[in-house]
Motif scaffolding. Structure first.
Motif, PDB file in Angstrom:
ATOM      1  N   THR A  32       0.791  -1.226   0.000  1.00  0.00           N
ATOM      2  CA  THR A  32       0.000   0.000   0.000  1.00  0.00           C
ATOM      3  C   THR A  32       0.827   1.281   0.000  1.00  0.00           C
ATOM      4  OG1 THR A  32      -1.586  -1.292   1.277  1.00  0.00           O
ATOM      5  CG2 THR A  32      -2.053   1.048   1.013  1.00  0.00           C
ATOM      6  N   THR A  33       2.003   1.275   0.611  1.00  0.00           N
ATOM      7  CA  THR A  33       2.799   2.510   0.626  1.00  0.00           C
ATOM      8  C   THR A  33       3.155   2.958  -0.783  1.00  0.00           C
ATOM      9  OG1 THR A  33       4.857   1.257   0.938  1.00  0.00           O
ATOM     10  CG2 THR A  33       3.793   2.157   2.934  1.00  0.00           C
ATOM     11  N   ILE A  34       3.316   2.025  -1.690  1.00  0.00           N
ATOM     12  CA  ILE A  34       3.649   2.374  -3.078  1.00  0.00           C
ATOM     13  C   ILE A  34       2.507   3.177  -3.688  1.00  0.00           C
ATOM     14  CG2 ILE A  34       4.164   1.463  -5.376  1.00  0.00           C
ATOM     15  CD1 ILE A  34       6.427   1.142  -3.239  1.00  0.00           C
ATOM     16  N   ILE A  35       1.300   2.715  -3.494  1.00  0.00           N
ATOM     17  CA  ILE A  35       0.119   3.390  -4.047  1.00  0.00           C
ATOM     18  C   ILE A  35      -0.049   4.766  -3.393  1.00  0.00           C
ATOM     19  CG2 ILE A  35      -2.361   3.187  -4.464  1.00  0.00           C
ATOM     20  CD1 ILE A  35      -0.399   0.978  -5.724  1.00  0.00           C
ATOM     21  N   SER A  36       0.170   4.830  -2.088  1.00  0.00           N
ATOM     22  CA  SER A  36       0.051   6.110  -1.382  1.00  0.00           C
ATOM     23  C   SER A  36       1.092   7.112  -1.859  1.00  0.00           C
ATOM     24  CB  SER A  36       0.191   5.893   0.124  1.00  0.00           C
ATOM     25  OG  SER A  36      -0.874   5.117   0.599  1.00  0.00           O
ATOM     26  N   TYR A  37       2.333   6.668  -2.029  1.00  0.00           N
ATOM     27  CA  TYR A  37       3.388   7.572  -2.493  1.00  0.00           C
ATOM     28  C   TYR A  37       3.175   7.975  -3.947  1.00  0.00           C
ATOM     29  CZ  TYR A  37       6.377   7.178   1.644  1.00  0.00           C
ATOM     30  OH  TYR A  37       6.905   7.268   2.903  1.00  0.00           O
TER      31      TYR A  37
ATOM     32  N   GLN B 255      11.220   9.934  -2.048  1.00  0.00           N
ATOM     33  CA  GLN B 255      10.662   8.589  -2.234  1.00  0.00           C
ATOM     34  C   GLN B 255       9.413   8.639  -3.117  1.00  0.00           C
ATOM     35  OE1 GLN B 255      10.268   7.513   1.909  1.00  0.00           O
ATOM     36  NE2 GLN B 255      12.298   6.548   1.949  1.00  0.00           N
ATOM     37  N   GLN B 256       8.604   9.657  -2.946  1.00  0.00           N
ATOM     38  CA  GLN B 256       7.428   9.814  -3.798  1.00  0.00           C
ATOM     39  C   GLN B 256       7.853   9.994  -5.257  1.00  0.00           C
ATOM     40  OE1 GLN B 256       5.758  13.079  -1.382  1.00  0.00           O
ATOM     41  NE2 GLN B 256       3.821  11.938  -1.433  1.00  0.00           N
ATOM     42  N   GLN B 257       8.882  10.796  -5.491  1.00  0.00           N
ATOM     43  CA  GLN B 257       9.342  11.030  -6.857  1.00  0.00           C
ATOM     44  C   GLN B 257       9.913   9.754  -7.463  1.00  0.00           C
ATOM     45  OE1 GLN B 257       8.762  13.855  -8.711  1.00  0.00           O
ATOM     46  NE2 GLN B 257       9.318  12.386 -10.303  1.00  0.00           N
TER      47      GLN B 257
ATOM     48  N   ASP C 170       8.591   7.916 -10.759  1.00  0.00           N
ATOM     49  CA  ASP C 170       9.503   7.581 -11.856  1.00  0.00           C
ATOM     50  C   ASP C 170       9.426   6.090 -12.184  1.00  0.00           C
ATOM     51  OD1 ASP C 170      10.338  10.226 -11.928  1.00  0.00           O
ATOM     52  OD2 ASP C 170      12.225   9.840 -10.856  1.00  0.00           O
ATOM     53  N   TRP C 171       9.413   5.241 -11.146  1.00  0.00           N
ATOM     54  CA  TRP C 171       9.310   3.796 -11.360  1.00  0.00           C
ATOM     55  C   TRP C 171       7.997   3.473 -12.070  1.00  0.00           C
ATOM     56  CZ3 TRP C 171       5.958  -0.136 -10.198  1.00  0.00           C
ATOM     57  CH2 TRP C 171       6.413  -1.420 -10.463  1.00  0.00           C
ATOM     58  N   TRP C 172       6.923   4.065 -11.631  1.00  0.00           N
ATOM     59  CA  TRP C 172       5.606   3.811 -12.210  1.00  0.00           C
ATOM     60  C   TRP C 172       5.596   4.181 -13.692  1.00  0.00           C
ATOM     61  CZ3 TRP C 172       1.719   1.147 -10.100  1.00  0.00           C
ATOM     62  CH2 TRP C 172       0.446   1.232 -10.671  1.00  0.00           C
ATOM     63  N   GLU C 173       6.205   5.312 -14.013  1.00  0.00           N
ATOM     64  CA  GLU C 173       6.239   5.793 -15.399  1.00  0.00           C
ATOM     65  C   GLU C 173       7.176   4.966 -16.275  1.00  0.00           C
ATOM     66  OE1 GLU C 173       8.078   9.681 -17.522  1.00  0.00           O
ATOM     67  OE2 GLU C 173       6.631  10.076 -15.912  1.00  0.00           O
ATOM     68  N   ARG C 174       8.355   4.637 -15.761  1.00  0.00           N
ATOM     69  CA  ARG C 174       9.392   4.005 -16.585  1.00  0.00           C
ATOM     70  C   ARG C 174       9.439   2.485 -16.523  1.00  0.00           C
ATOM     71  NH1 ARG C 174      14.086   7.808 -14.261  1.00  0.00           N
ATOM     72  NH2 ARG C 174      13.212   9.789 -14.934  1.00  0.00           N
ATOM     73  N   ARG C 175       9.080   1.894 -15.384  1.00  0.00           N
ATOM     74  CA  ARG C 175       9.350   0.476 -15.213  1.00  0.00           C
ATOM     75  C   ARG C 175       8.127  -0.419 -15.025  1.00  0.00           C
ATOM     76  NH1 ARG C 175      13.982  -1.867 -13.823  1.00  0.00           N
ATOM     77  NH2 ARG C 175      12.991  -3.477 -15.049  1.00  0.00           N
ATOM     78  N   ARG C 176       6.999   0.114 -14.614  1.00  0.00           N
ATOM     79  CA  ARG C 176       5.883  -0.768 -14.265  1.00  0.00           C
ATOM     80  C   ARG C 176       5.469  -1.675 -15.411  1.00  0.00           C
ATOM     81  NH1 ARG C 176       0.059   1.932 -14.872  1.00  0.00           N
ATOM     82  NH2 ARG C 176       0.674   3.492 -16.374  1.00  0.00           N
ATOM     83  N   SER C 177       5.609  -1.228 -16.648  1.00  0.00           N
ATOM     84  CA  SER C 177       5.206  -2.052 -17.794  1.00  0.00           C
ATOM     85  C   SER C 177       6.154  -3.234 -18.010  1.00  0.00           C
ATOM     86  CB  SER C 177       5.119  -1.204 -19.058  1.00  0.00           C
ATOM     87  OG  SER C 177       6.388  -0.677 -19.370  1.00  0.00           O
TER      88      SER C 177
ATOM     89  N   CYS D 128      11.818  -5.037  -1.797  1.00  0.00           N
ATOM     90  CA  CYS D 128      12.618  -3.908  -2.260  1.00  0.00           C
ATOM     91  C   CYS D 128      11.773  -2.651  -2.416  1.00  0.00           C
ATOM     92  CB  CYS D 128      13.306  -4.253  -3.579  1.00  0.00           C
ATOM     93  SG  CYS D 128      12.178  -4.729  -4.899  1.00  0.00           S
ATOM     94  N   THR D 129      12.460  -1.545  -2.613  1.00  0.00           N
ATOM     95  CA  THR D 129      11.814  -0.262  -2.875  1.00  0.00           C
ATOM     96  C   THR D 129      11.823  -0.012  -4.385  1.00  0.00           C
ATOM     97  OG1 THR D 129      13.865   1.000  -2.786  1.00  0.00           O
ATOM     98  CG2 THR D 129      12.706   0.648  -0.683  1.00  0.00           C
ATOM     99  N   PRO D 130      11.033   0.941  -4.850  1.00  0.00           N
ATOM    100  CA  PRO D 130      11.087   1.279  -6.276  1.00  0.00           C
ATOM    101  C   PRO D 130      12.491   1.672  -6.730  1.00  0.00           C
ATOM    102  CG  PRO D 130       9.127   2.215  -5.312  1.00  0.00           C
ATOM    103  CD  PRO D 130       9.954   1.666  -4.166  1.00  0.00           C
ATOM    104  N   GLN D 131      13.225   2.336  -5.866  1.00  0.00           N
ATOM    105  CA  GLN D 131      14.589   2.740  -6.219  1.00  0.00           C
ATOM    106  C   GLN D 131      15.454   1.519  -6.525  1.00  0.00           C
ATOM    107  OE1 GLN D 131      16.374   5.230  -3.286  1.00  0.00           O
ATOM    108  NE2 GLN D 131      18.175   5.667  -4.521  1.00  0.00           N
ATOM    109  N   GLU D 132      15.270   0.452  -5.770  1.00  0.00           N
ATOM    110  CA  GLU D 132      16.053  -0.764  -5.968  1.00  0.00           C
ATOM    111  C   GLU D 132      15.593  -1.564  -7.181  1.00  0.00           C
ATOM    112  OE1 GLU D 132      17.252  -2.004  -1.460  1.00  0.00           O
ATOM    113  OE2 GLU D 132      15.110  -2.043  -1.970  1.00  0.00           O
ATOM    114  N   LEU D 133      14.412  -1.250  -7.697  1.00  0.00           N
ATOM    115  CA  LEU D 133      13.866  -1.978  -8.836  1.00  0.00           C
ATOM    116  C   LEU D 133      13.812  -1.102 -10.091  1.00  0.00           C
ATOM    117  CD1 LEU D 133      12.902  -4.888  -9.220  1.00  0.00           C
ATOM    118  CD2 LEU D 133      10.579  -4.118  -8.795  1.00  0.00           C
ATOM    119  N   MET D 134      14.639  -0.069 -10.119  1.00  0.00           N
ATOM    120  CA  MET D 134      14.662   0.827 -11.275  1.00  0.00           C
ATOM    121  C   MET D 134      15.429   0.235 -12.453  1.00  0.00           C
ATOM    122  SD  MET D 134      12.835   3.533 -11.100  1.00  0.00           S
ATOM    123  CE  MET D 134      13.457   4.760 -12.207  1.00  0.00           C
ATOM    124  N   GLY D 135      16.277  -0.746 -12.191  1.00  0.00           N
ATOM    125  CA  GLY D 135      17.061  -1.327 -13.277  1.00  0.00           C
ATOM    126  C   GLY D 135      18.205  -0.405 -13.661  1.00  0.00           C
TER     127      GLY D 135
END
Length: 175
Positions: free
Chosen positions: A26-31, A45-47, A51-58, A166-173
């Motif tokens: 849930t924290t991901i959705i909230s951020y 962390q929100q940014q 960024d992860w949502w825009e660049r990596r979620r797909s 992991c956090t989005p930062q760690e999953l940015m590739g």
């Protein structure tokens, strides 16, 4: 719009011929959907989340659970609406008997404190459904280096592989 239910995933994530899987806590959705915080660390962390949502979620197959939907739907109605809209098209994993039993094992095994039942449930649902990554900003109970070895041990003893937390930062590739 509630997320669609999916059946239990029978093959381990590492044997699946598909995109890697991610359980969104849930924290991901909230951020992702919240107003930018005045706290500089939280704002960063929100940014990163956006960024992860825009660049990596797909690049991943994303999942939530009824717990995520319940937590996302709580509180301020406008904010809850934004959170639920963000996850509206995602598939929801069941908190079946196996997940409930693993949640209890995590709490009884002191992998997490008693007050962290929902956090234990997020981990259990991801583990029993063989999700590869659990994405979170909850570093108190979920992405906690001191608790993780016990969480992994409890999962393994119950016959499950703990997801990579992991956090989005760690999953940015690689960028």
């Amino acid at each position: 719009m509630p997320a669609a239910k999916v059946p239990r995933l029978d093959t381990p994530w590492y044997d699946r011929p598909m995109k890697p899987t991610v359980y969104l806590e849930t924290t991901i959705i909230s951020y992702l959907t919240g107003r930018i915080s005045r706290d500089l660390v939280v704002a960063a962390q929100q940014q990163v989340t956006r960024d992860w949502w825009e660049r990596r979620r797909s690049d991943f197959t994303l999942y939530v659970s009824d717990i995520v939907l319940d937590e996302a739907g709580a509180g301020d109605s406008d904010a809850a609406s934004r959170r639920l809209e963000a996850v509206g098209g995602l598939e929801s994993l069941d908190a079946d008997l196996r997940a409930e039993q693993l949640t209890q094992a995590l709490l009884k095994g002191r992998a997490l404190p008693a007050e962290a039942g929902a956090d234990a449930a997020h981990m259990a649902i991801a583990a029993v459904h063989q999700i590869q990554y659990l994405l979170t900003w909850n570093c108190r109970h979920i992405h906690n280096a001191e608790m993780l070895p016990v969480v992994q041990l409890v999962c393994e003893k119950a016959g499950f592989r703990c997801p990579i937390i992991c956090t989005p930062q760690e999953l940015m590739g690689e960028e």
